[in-house]
Structure formats: structure tokens, C-alpha cells
Design an enzyme around this catalytic site. Sequence first.
Site, PDB file in Angstrom:
ATOM      1  N   LYS A 164       0.849  -1.196   0.000  1.00 51.29           N
ATOM      2  CA  LYS A 164       0.000   0.000   0.000  1.00 51.29           C
ATOM      3  C   LYS A 164       0.883   1.244   0.000  1.00 51.29           C
ATOM      4  O   LYS A 164       1.876   1.303   0.745  1.00 51.29           O
ATOM      5  CB  LYS A 164      -0.882  -0.019   1.251  1.00 51.29           C
ATOM      6  CG  LYS A 164      -1.954   1.081   1.284  1.00 51.29           C
ATOM      7  CD  LYS A 164      -2.792   0.958   2.562  1.00 51.29           C
ATOM      8  CE  LYS A 164      -3.967   1.930   2.583  1.00 51.29           C
ATOM      9  NZ  LYS A 164      -4.753   1.828   3.839  1.00 51.29           N
ATOM     10  N   SER A 180      -9.755   2.335   2.919  1.00 43.98           N
ATOM     11  CA  SER A 180      -8.861   3.038   2.026  1.00 43.98           C
ATOM     12  C   SER A 180      -7.964   2.127   1.201  1.00 43.98           C
ATOM     13  O   SER A 180      -7.444   2.531   0.168  1.00 43.98           O
ATOM     14  CB  SER A 180      -7.976   3.978   2.837  1.00 43.98           C
ATOM     15  OG  SER A 180      -7.086   3.231   3.668  1.00 43.98           O
ATOM     16  N   SER A 240      -9.779  -0.234   6.993  1.00 44.11           N
ATOM     17  CA  SER A 240      -9.195  -0.056   5.657  1.00 44.11           C
ATOM     18  C   SER A 240      -8.558  -1.294   5.061  1.00 44.11           C
ATOM     19  O   SER A 240      -8.229  -1.317   3.877  1.00 44.11           O
ATOM     20  CB  SER A 240      -8.161   1.074   5.672  1.00 44.11           C
ATOM     21  OG  SER A 240      -8.811   2.321   5.750  1.00 44.11           O
TER      22      SER A 240
END
Lengths: 502, 529
Positions: B92, B167, B191
Site C-alpha cells: 500500500k 482506504s 481499511s
Amino acid sequence: MSADATLSFEEAMEKYDPVLGFEVHVELNTKTKMFSSAPNVFGDEPNTNVNEVDLGMPGVLPVVNKTAIESSIKIGLALNCKIAESCRFARKNYFYPDTPKNFQTSQYDEPIAYDGYLDIELSDGTIFRVEIERAHMEEDAGKLTHMGGATGRIQGADFSLVDYNRAGVPLVEIVTKPIQGAGSRAPELAKAYVAAVREIVKNLGVSDAKMERGNVRCDANVSLRPHGRERFGIRSETKNVNSLRAVEHAVHYEIRRHAAVLDSGEPVVQETRHWHEDTRTTTSGRAKSDADDYRYFPEPDLVPVVPSREWVEELRATLPEPPAARRKRLQADWGYSDLEFRDVVNAGVMDEIQETIAAGASASVARKWWMGEIVGRAKNADVDPGQLGVQPATIVELAKLVEDGKINNKMATEVLDGVLAGEGTPAEIVEKRGLAVVSDDGPLLEAIDAALAAQPDVADKIRGGKVQAIGAIVGGVMKATRGQADAGRVRELILAKLGVEG
Amino acid sequence: MTETNSTQLIRLSAAQLAEKLAAREITSVEVVQAHLDRIAAVDGGERGVNAFLHVNTEEALAVAAEVDAIRAAGGAAAEELHELAGVPIAVKDLIVTIGQPTTAGSKILEGWHSPYDATVVKRLRDAKMPILGKTNLDEFAMGSSTEHSAYGPTRNPWDLDRIPGGSGGGSAAAVAAFEAPLALGTDTGGSIRQPGAVTGTVGVKPTYGSVSRYGAIAMASSLDQIGPVTRTVLDSALLHEVIGGHDPFDSTSLPDPLEDLVAAARLGNVEGMRIGIIKELHGEGYQAGVENRFNDSLELLRQAGAEIVEVSCPNFQYALGAYYLIMPSEASSNLAKFDGVRYGLRVLPEDGPMTIERVMGATRAAGFGDEVKRRIILGTYALSAGYYDAYYGSAQKVRTLVQRDFDAAFTVADVLISPTAPTTAFKLGEKLDDPLAMYLNDVATIPANLAGVPGLSLPGGLADEDGLPVGIQLLAPARQDARLYRVGAVLESLLEVKWGGPLLAQAPSLAASPVVDPAAMLVDAKEAK
């Protein structure tokens, strides 16, 4: 900027009662920074002692320096404080480029040490107790240098340079409770208090304690109230008063300024003030109001600091003797009279004399040089004696030169001036300036004959047993030899010549 | 595996890849290349998945070649290779990496390269896992749809018109679209788990403090946690063991040694375990298809010997409110460092005096997106003098109450269970103008972050009404992450039987990709069991 009106100190004291408060920041001399592994070193190339943590790079996290905690506890104990069983750091949020994260990690409502006191000895030997509110840990900010402006301040500067070497250096901030009852001794107390704090942290070995390097920095709060009133007046906070003399002068000045403001019927503005060493005045800084909102909240990246009671007691056991006990011991070791020792303390050269003795000088020689020569020079230069830059080794060398008869005392003071002017070591200066005691007695005897001939009445007095009159003849000889003679030897030769026992 | 081709390689789990690499049936270079090809085929273009913000082709292939050379040479060095050596992973883009840009999905960090590696990235490098690239996210991890990325939304591989969750939509979509077998995510309020739910993948938020946060760009320090994003429960356990364990660079890192998570995943036994349904986390407000799949899972676990109990966590109703005070408060302070002074974007004011305040203001105005600004303003307000007690202070009290609810629940249940998200994936743009509706996506995931307990989401089947994946969330007490793997592995295998194989086999193959033979895949999957 027009100068602020002031009253005379005496008039101010007649009308008002001063209340003081100090925030003293002590930079710890840990190997690494408060929250990172970057070196804590003064004076290196800008932005070299930094890593990603000090620069506030994305993703970094702080880790508390254990030695810094240990030092803070020692300071707390030396200030007779209680040590918190558990305490946290907080974030003080504000945008300013000297703070890489745009918040300062600092203790806020949970200081590591609190509720202490410090007994301060004033010049006449009276003891004044200063209550300590708290001593808390925080990190220093980077150093900004404002370029292009006239004042060196950010206002009007073309640009500013920032050095993050100092960012993250561990600090302990020592905050007093309001100090009441000092009266006209407030300026003296201010100086003595900061000197005492400096002495403590230096003896603990937790700080280099050099005020000229900002290792110990003082913010001085002053307010006045009419005699007999309980409620405090509005205070000003004079920032970064960074020498002992300046602390005394700043408090003195602020008392006089506040008195004039109050006399005029205006309220004192609550604000920070800047200290100006050159004019010995303060000027208005930033207005401090309730609008300052640092949005403190507990630092979520750190866990609470929980010093075990065992650890605290271990540290307490390692504390050096308290300042009062140390003074007693040093006075006894050095054989100074009460008056001599008090003068040494008041002149702020106790540590320097101790270092000079440690470097090999006798106690009397160390005192003679510091009290007789260096303190006066520092006064003329308007700095603290320790800031003049005299090294203990220099004094030892000078004393040795005198003792060996290579130079006399008068020359030695000249050599000291040379050292302070950066001309080299004492030996080099003796060589360069051609300073050497005339050791061949031939020219001396000629000069003595001439001096005796010039003052026959004095010669007669000496012959008659009034040996104390010899000074006039010795002076004549010294004048004739432009000070290059050894006065002791001259005296011997005169006495021998006149056949008098010395 | 002589028939191996790149299409089959990308369908293998990390555990399967590891086994074949160790047996030298395949090479790491082949595996990495297959995934790079897949990324090239499905990620770009107008209708691409857009899971990756940066593809790390050269370095990934170089690491793969190094692993292959070590394996080919044999001997002690080959023996000492980590189990997952040569298995590629996506990271990420909130996690900093040397040698690749890190943007946090924000314009304010466009072009910034970190001078240091996050601890988890170091551990990936130590294990010699090739890093395929950096995945898309909502800006600074603020969002539940990945639509708040400054670099365009990620699309859900199940339906390219839908959101992949957020997210960490990039990591979840990359794994769901077979662009990477493994990915790292971060979970502040869901997330990792919520994107896992809506993309049919497995996501784990470990116990707070069990994986180092050093190098994860902080949103809310007391809530953030890095964790695995994978296609199987076992793969999550394998990856969790690579990244977990104490880190002296993170003061909140737990000193405890990591539990044996892989063993728990392989054990997979729920007999006699008490599994608690949280009364407050299902029913009203949850999509019917989600509720049905949730009930399926309960039934399967009951059949496998678990005792299903019901627990009440009355303070969970305040969790979302408390979260939206604590998270923005911490974020407002954490994001203060992005000011244009030291790194990243710097924008000068167009006119007027060039003061530092105005440069910082112009930089932040131009560099941050609306959602980030919204949260900074919220947090700044909540921490203000005079409001602190009412907002931040009260929220911390709720946090304590939520923790107590968990404590009480875990006295009657070993593991708790709920749907991961109230709905399946919604359409891109559907909730973009309604922040409150967006925030409600995390209603079931947030309590775990507030309490610091671990959570795992795994695919529970497809919803009846829209045919989209539903996530099932398991929650365990702090430091008991192993329980999640133990129960998760059982539920996963039972669900695979029910759905005729891994759920992702039913996802569209994506237009640009070669057609896959699902039968071949099932064989592979069975081989690995």
C-alpha cells in the site's frame, strides 16, 4: 522603536512589590537526541546531526531516550521534587519551520518531576527558598537564522535558514511557582537562582551547562503589585536571557519598566519581551493571550513513562552532594575565609576555581587569578567570568612562569591579556613580546644605585630600620627597567646593598 | 508442474507458490513476470483496475533472480531462505519504501522518495520477497472507497463500475484481480477488512502493536495498524508472521513474541469454541444479502462443532462517533508536517506577501484533497481549547467503554463474529457527496480499532440481490490473533465447499486478460490442501 519609560529601581521598590517566575530550559548532554538515534552534538555543520525522525519525514515514530529520562529524574530529585509514578508526553501543535513535525513533543499536564524547592543563598548569606512547580521533558526546536533583515528577526527578513541539528535535543524545563517576597533583592535572587540551577545540572553531569551555548536558557517572568495587595499583577515574560548577568539586569529593567507603566495608569500588557544585551533593555515581542491554542493532546506514538520506585531510589543514591554541602567542603579544602569564599560564590567563579585547582594550581593562586584578574576583566567586557574563555591550564602555566621567576606578576597579567586576545599560549606570548625578567644582577645593581642616589632620604630611612619604605626604591628600579625586573629580587638586592636584614 | 503458464501462476496462492518455488518446479522470475504481465494487462487504461500507483518492475525481477540463483546454487544459503522467498507482494502506498515513490495517494507527496524503509518493508526484503509496486488508496488512507485518491479511483474487479472499498482498495483489488498474490494494507477503521469484504479477499488487522507502524504514514497513530491482504487465510498467517513481532523503532510495539499463526491456520478446528454474535453488529441497516451470508456462516460453524452464543456490546453504537473525533484529532496533528518546507509539494502564493504562513497555506490548500481537509478541520476543532473535554475527552471515554464491552463479550465467547461491512460494493460516485453515508461503511470494523483487538475478514459468499462478495468478520481478544486464523481457516474451507471452490474463481476474468479454465484452478487449489 522608542525606549520604554522607566522609574528608578528605588522608586519602583518604594511603590511596588515584585513577583518573579522562571522557566529554565536545560539541554541534556545525552549522546543521542530525545526521540531519535541522531547525535546530540553542538557546533557541527548545519543539518548533519539529523536523521529521518529529526526531519519529521512521513512515517517516522519517536522512541524515548532512556538516558534523558534518567537525567530528568536526577534533576527532579536534586530539586527536591516528587517523581511521577507514570507520566506521558503530549503534542504541542503549532506551525513554525523550526519544528519539523509542526508540533513539539513535550510533557504537558503530566511532568516527570513536580512539587520541589531550591534553597538559594544570597550574597549576605541569607537563604531564600524558591518553590519548584515542575520539571518536565521536551525536545528542542531547530535553529532559525533570519537573513537580510535589519533586526535579525523574522519580521523584515528576506529569507530564513534552518538548522535541524538542535531539533530533538533533549530539554528539561524547570518551572518555579510564583516567587514572592524577594523585594529589592529580586534581581540578585534571579541571578542566584539561575546560577544554582546551572550548578546543579553541571554537578549532576547531565548538562554541559554552558549558558553561552544555550545549554541553560532562562525565561524570566516579572510582575508588580502595590505593596500589601495579594493578587498578582500582569506579567511579562522576557525570553532567552542567556547569561547570569543578563538575568539580573533583565529583572532589574522589567521592574523599572512595569513600575512606569503602572504609574502611568495603563495596564501592563501580557506579552513576551526580547532582551537586548547591548542596551540592557527589553522590547515587546509577541502578545501572549488566551488565543494561543496549542491543541495539546497525549502523544499517541509514545507509551507512558513509568519509572519504577526502585530505579528512582537507585538514582537518588547516586546524586552528588547538594550545593550547600559542596560549598562547605570546598571552602574547607581550599582554606578560604568566609568572606573570601562568599566573594568567590558571588562572582560566580566557584566552578572555575575548582577546575583550575584540579588542573594543578594552588587554591590561593587560583583565587588570586580569578578574583584578582579575570572577574574584573569580565565585568569590563560585560560577560560572565566563565564566558571570557580563560582555560584552567592557562592559569596553571602563568603561575608556573611566575613561580619559576621567568616573568613577574605584572608581566603575567600582560600575558593573560595576550591569551585573551588570541595571541597564543603564555609561553608563546612571553617569547613574542620579549617579556622576561632581567635576571642578570649587573644592570639591576646599576638601576638600584641610581634609585638610591635619586632618593637619599628614603635610603636613610631604610638604613634606619624603616624597611617598609623600600617600596619607593623598588618602584624606581622597576620604572627604570620598564617592569622587566623581578621585584622580589630587586628588594633582596636593595636590602643587601644597604646592609639591612629583610 | 510442466504445464505451468503465467495464467495459472497468478491464480496460485502464496502458500502454493512457496511450495512450488521450494521444489524448484517454478522460478521466482517466472512468478514475478506473470504478475507484471497481469498488471500490464488489467491495471491500466480507462477501464483498468488502477490498483497500482507505481510498478517496481526492475527491482522485483532482480530480487526474484537473486532468489532463483540462491535456490539453484543450493546449500546452506538455499536452506536458509525464508519460506516466502521469491513470492511477490504489493505494498500500500502509505508505507514508505526506498527506491520507489511514496505518495500516500496525495498530491502533496507527489514525486517524494523516502530515504528509509518501513520496518515491514525491511522484513519483506529480509525474506527476499519481490515488491511488485505500490497500491492505490484514499488520500492518506481517509476514505472507504479509494475514490479519494489524488490519482483516480481503483475499480472493483468484480464490477469495474463499483468501488473496491477503502482506504486500501488498491491492495484488495490487486489481490482480487490476481495482480499480486499478497499485499500489505493499513487499517485505521477498517481499511484492510472492508476492502477485503467487498472484493472477496482476506484481510487481517492484527492486534494493535503486534506489527510495527514505523514507516506507515500515520493517519491516527492510536488506531493505525499494518496487516496482510491475501486470497486465503493461510496466506494471511504466513505474511503476518513475516511482518509481525517487536520493533524497537515503534514505542507502541508489543514486546511479546508472535504466536504461531501459521500453525493455527493449518490446525483449523472450532470444536467446542464459543463464537459470539454481536447483537449490535447485524440486522437493521445491513443489506439482506449480507445478512443471509452471515447466517450461512453461523450455520456452518455450528455444524463444525462451534457453540454459537449472542453477546451485546451496547456501547458500540457510540463507536463511530468517537472514532470520528479521535481519528481526525490525531490526523490533524499527524498531517501538520506536510507544509512544503522540507519535502514534497511546495506552492507559492500567487500574490501578496511571501510569508512562511502563506507558503504553508498555499501548499496545503493545493496539496490536500477535500476529505483530508474535512478531517483536518474536524480534528483541529475537536482539540481546540474549550472543546477538548467535550469532544476528544468524551471520545476517549467512549473508547474505554468499547474496550469494556469487548472484555465482557470475551468472557462468554472465544471469538466474535459479524458481517464486515453493512453492504456489498456500491457504485463509484454513489456516496462521494455524502460523507456520513460513506463513514457508515466502517460501522462494524471501527470497534476493533478503538479497542486494539485483532480482526479478520474473509469472503462469505455472494449476496443474493447483486451477486457481489460479502465479508464475514472475526474478532478476537488482543494478542489472540491465532484464534482468528484457527476459526477463519475452518470457515473458509466450509465456504469453499458450499460455493464450489474459492469465491474469486467466480469473479469476472477482466476483459483484457486471457480466459482461465476454472477447472484447472480448482485442481490447483485442492492440491494445496
